[in-house]
Scaffold this active site. Structure first.
Site, PDB file in Angstrom:
ATOM      1  N   THR B  42       0.824  -1.205   0.000  1.00 40.93           N
ATOM      2  CA  THR B  42       0.000   0.000   0.000  1.00 40.93           C
ATOM      3  C   THR B  42       0.851   1.246   0.000  1.00 40.93           C
ATOM      4  O   THR B  42       2.005   1.220   0.392  1.00 40.93           O
ATOM      5  CB  THR B  42      -0.803  -0.019   1.325  1.00 40.93           C
ATOM      6  OG1 THR B  42      -1.726  -1.066   1.247  1.00 40.93           O
ATOM      7  CG2 THR B  42      -1.523   1.271   1.584  1.00 40.93           C
ATOM      8  N   ASP B  58      -3.895   4.623  -1.983  1.00 42.05           N
ATOM      9  CA  ASP B  58      -4.101   4.004  -3.297  1.00 42.05           C
ATOM     10  C   ASP B  58      -5.227   2.987  -3.121  1.00 42.05           C
ATOM     11  O   ASP B  58      -5.803   2.875  -2.042  1.00 42.05           O
ATOM     12  CB  ASP B  58      -2.804   3.346  -3.784  1.00 42.05           C
ATOM     13  CG  ASP B  58      -2.496   2.077  -3.015  1.00 42.05           C
ATOM     14  OD1 ASP B  58      -2.370   1.012  -3.651  1.00 42.05           O
ATOM     15  OD2 ASP B  58      -2.419   2.143  -1.769  1.00 42.05           O
ATOM     16  N   ARG B  60      -5.121  -0.446  -4.498  1.00 40.09           N
ATOM     17  CA  ARG B  60      -4.785  -1.798  -4.979  1.00 40.09           C
ATOM     18  C   ARG B  60      -4.605  -2.753  -3.807  1.00 40.09           C
ATOM     19  O   ARG B  60      -3.863  -2.455  -2.865  1.00 40.09           O
ATOM     20  CB  ARG B  60      -3.489  -1.730  -5.801  1.00 40.09           C
ATOM     21  CG  ARG B  60      -2.971  -3.095  -6.223  1.00 40.09           C
ATOM     22  CD  ARG B  60      -1.723  -2.978  -7.074  1.00 40.09           C
ATOM     23  NE  ARG B  60      -2.037  -2.457  -8.403  1.00 40.09           N
ATOM     24  CZ  ARG B  60      -1.118  -2.301  -9.362  1.00 40.09           C
ATOM     25  NH1 ARG B  60       0.130  -2.623  -9.118  1.00 40.09           N
ATOM     26  NH2 ARG B  60      -1.463  -1.816 -10.525  1.00 40.09           N
ATOM     27  N   LYS B  74      -9.124   1.841   1.426  1.00 44.06           N
ATOM     28  CA  LYS B  74      -8.173   1.753   2.521  1.00 44.06           C
ATOM     29  C   LYS B  74      -8.350   2.865   3.541  1.00 44.06           C
ATOM     30  O   LYS B  74      -7.650   2.896   4.552  1.00 44.06           O
ATOM     31  CB  LYS B  74      -6.743   1.798   1.962  1.00 44.06           C
ATOM     32  CG  LYS B  74      -6.499   0.653   1.014  1.00 44.06           C
ATOM     33  CD  LYS B  74      -5.082   0.594   0.535  1.00 44.06           C
ATOM     34  CE  LYS B  74      -4.990  -0.424  -0.600  1.00 44.06           C
ATOM     35  NZ  LYS B  74      -3.665  -0.584  -1.120  1.00 44.06           N
ATOM     36  N   GLY B  88      -0.609  -2.786   5.852  1.00 45.56           N
ATOM     37  CA  GLY B  88      -0.201  -4.002   6.547  1.00 45.56           C
ATOM     38  C   GLY B  88      -1.114  -5.142   6.158  1.00 45.56           C
ATOM     39  O   GLY B  88      -1.473  -5.288   5.007  1.00 45.56           O
ATOM     40  N   SER B 170       4.084  -0.043   1.865  1.00 43.32           N
ATOM     41  CA  SER B 170       5.281  -0.425   1.111  1.00 43.32           C
ATOM     42  C   SER B 170       5.772   0.711   0.222  1.00 43.32           C
ATOM     43  O   SER B 170       6.937   0.769  -0.134  1.00 43.32           O
ATOM     44  CB  SER B 170       5.001  -1.673   0.268  1.00 43.32           C
ATOM     45  OG  SER B 170       3.838  -1.471  -0.504  1.00 43.32           O
ATOM     46  N   ASP B 207       6.229   1.734  -6.522  1.00 44.21           N
ATOM     47  CA  ASP B 207       6.048   0.514  -5.736  1.00 44.21           C
ATOM     48  C   ASP B 207       5.101  -0.433  -6.455  1.00 44.21           C
ATOM     49  O   ASP B 207       4.034  -0.037  -6.897  1.00 44.21           O
ATOM     50  CB  ASP B 207       5.480   0.895  -4.352  1.00 44.21           C
ATOM     51  CG  ASP B 207       5.170  -0.332  -3.536  1.00 44.21           C
ATOM     52  OD1 ASP B 207       4.104  -0.343  -2.889  1.00 44.21           O
ATOM     53  OD2 ASP B 207       5.979  -1.268  -3.542  1.00 44.21           O
ATOM     54  N   SER B 210       1.507  -1.007  -4.891  1.00 47.56           N
ATOM     55  CA  SER B 210       0.508   0.065  -4.865  1.00 47.56           C
ATOM     56  C   SER B 210       0.119   0.379  -6.284  1.00 47.56           C
ATOM     57  O   SER B 210       0.941   0.286  -7.199  1.00 47.56           O
ATOM     58  CB  SER B 210       1.082   1.334  -4.250  1.00 47.56           C
ATOM     59  OG  SER B 210       1.689   1.051  -3.036  1.00 47.56           O
TER      60      SER B 210
END
Lengths: 217, 275
Positions: B42, B58, B60, B74, B88, B170, B207, B210
């Site tokens: 994330t 984001d 995803r 999220k 997480g 991340s 990343d 994400s």
């Protein structure tokens, strides 16, 4: 880009720190740096406050796992507050140190946190206590702790004098923190200091660029 | 006495029973690792601005290398004035925030007061600390209450930090770069939204975990503006075909009806008291 916790001693966010406290004539100075790190390789916060007020004239500095230290100081705040309501008078500094000690000693298998407790009370005036990882309590005129303390033992042993004035002691503490932050990679940021006297508490924050510089900087 | 806990408050002091249980369970797997919980991978970010707090995320959700959900939410609702971004383990962030939201609602009803962000933070800290890091929830809590605009980070081990801007997940390092460069105290709303959007965008670009769209949630004294999506992914593809089949597409070759033989074993009638 995954941050994984290298099998370091502390899980999660660690304070990896420099903390100190010193008695001067009429009060006590307690201070720390402001860096929190994960696995010794990533600074997760540059502005963490490690000097926590547990009662009106009693502060403690935390070292070790941030989660453990925050949980212990929260519990200590509650116990001290309750104790002072029962006694109908402000708690003694030794009481604060004992509360922290009980928590650290009884849970020594699970916890990874050490503390310096400093404050002023009516009975004994300014005091400094060290509560180590396993739960030992020692009273000292001045003390240093955390990973950065190893670099300044020489400095504090040479420079500390009993019965300093408030300004001398503040300068002593700031210098010690600056020297430790300059050499220890997991200490840094700003210097948080608190001056505790009978009259009250004064917070002093020295930003990174205002810290004293030494000859090779 | 806690007005906020619906479930029974655990006994005072530290209780590490669950971690002992988890350690014991690990032994049962005979050398193999305990199953890894799914992570969302994330980028989430938050910024305190002049009139409130902006949160961004984001959308995803990944399951190893497959995108499991392209429009995952999220940013979770905690209270009318408090929202929480979670990174997480997906299940942990979802359940922890739901539990927190329920407890705070009960608290509001019991005490007649609006919840404060610091209260939400304390409840989360207590709960996550009790589980000693086994609940993999990295949370960004933001909101506006009578004491001001606040943004807190809560780590899985229970460490808490109040900050003016923050990124987690991340993709946090990429997002943090944008935030460090663009943040100033007392930003205006549009500038703050653009900063958070830029931060999440950097996370999405840099990343793998994400991606897809960007959600933004603006919380001010006046209310909450949950913009979902704030920005759609430029790689969004339109479906090339219709996947609905009209009845009769599949021909029926044979049909056989077998009635089930059922017998009534017991019959009881209970009158309903409708008085």
């Amino acid at each position: 880009m995954e941050k994984h916790c290298v099998d370091s001693e502390v899980k999660g966010v660690s304070t990896g720190t420099t903390i100190l406290a010193a008695i001067f004539d009429g009060g006590v100075v307690i201070g720390s740096d402001s860096r929190a790190s994960i696995g010794g390789e990533y600074v997760s916060s540059r502005t963490i406050n490690k000097v926590i007020q547990v009662h009106d004239r009693i502060f403690c500095c935390m070292a070790g796992s941030l989660a453990d230290a925050q949980a212990v100081t929260k519990a200590a705040k509650f116990h001290l507050s309750f104790h002072s309501v029962q006694m109908e008078s402000p708690p003694l500094v030794i009481a604060a140190a004992s509360v922290l000690k009980e928590l650290c000693y009884k849970n020594k298998e699970e916890l990874q946190a050490g503390f310096i407790t400093a404050g002023w009370d009516k009975k004994k005036g300014p005091q400094v206590y060290v509560v180590s990882l396993g739960g030992m309590v020692v009273s000292q005129p001045f003390t240093i702790g955390g990973s950065g303390s190893t670099y300044i033992y020489g400095y504090v042993d040479a420079k500390y004098k009993p019965n300093m004035s408030r300004d001398e002691c503040l300068q002593f503490a700031t210098n010690a923190l600056a020297l430790a932050m300059g050499r220890d990679n997991v200490s840094g940021g700003v210097a948080h200091l608190a001056v505790i006297t009978e009259k009250g508490v004064e917070h002093v924050v020295v930003p990174g660029n205002k810290l004293p510089k030494f000859h090779d900087e | 006495m806690a007005l906020s806990n619906v479930l029974q408050t655990p006994a005072a002091g530290f209780n590490f029973d669950n971690t002992a249980r988890n350690e014991a369970l690990k032994g049962l797997f005979e050398g193999a690792q305990a199953p890894k919980p799914l992570k969302t991978g994330t980028t989430i970010a938050g910024v305190v601005f002049k009139d409130g707090v902006v949160l961004g995320a984001d959308t995803r959700a990944t399951s190893s290398e497959v995108v499991a959900d392209k429009m995952c939410a999220k940013i979770h609702y905690i209270a009318p004035n408090i929202y929480c971004c979670g990174a997480g383990t997906a299940a942990d962030t979802e359940k922890t925030t739901e539990l927190l939201s329920s407890n705070l609602t009960i608290f509001s009803l019991n005490s007649g007061r609006n919840p404060r962000i610091i209260m939400a933070v304390n409840i989360l800290q207590d709960m996550l600390y009790r589980y000693h890091g086994q609940i993999g929830a990295n949370l960004i809590l933001g909101g506006v209450d009578c004491t001001g605009n606040h943004l807190y980070s809560v780590g899985p081990y229970g460490s808490v930090n109040q900050v003016p801007y923050l990124a987690m997940g991340s993709g946090d390092l990429a997002a943090l770069g944008i935030l460090e460069d663009g943040f100033k105290p007392d930003l205006e709303l549009e500038r703050a939204k653009e900063l958070v959007r830029g931060a999440i965008h950097a996370g999405i670009m840099s990343d793998l975990g994400s991606g897809n769209n960007i959600d933004i949630c603006v919380i001010t004294r006046q209310g909450v503006d949950y913009i979902r999506p704030y920005q759609e992914s430029e790689y969004k593809e339109n479906r090339k075909m219709k996947y609905k089949y009209r009845p009769g597409t599949t021909p029926v070759l044979t049909e056989k009806v077998v009635p089930l033989k059922l017998e009534v074993v017991q019959e009881s009638v209970q009158r309903m008291d409708t008085a």
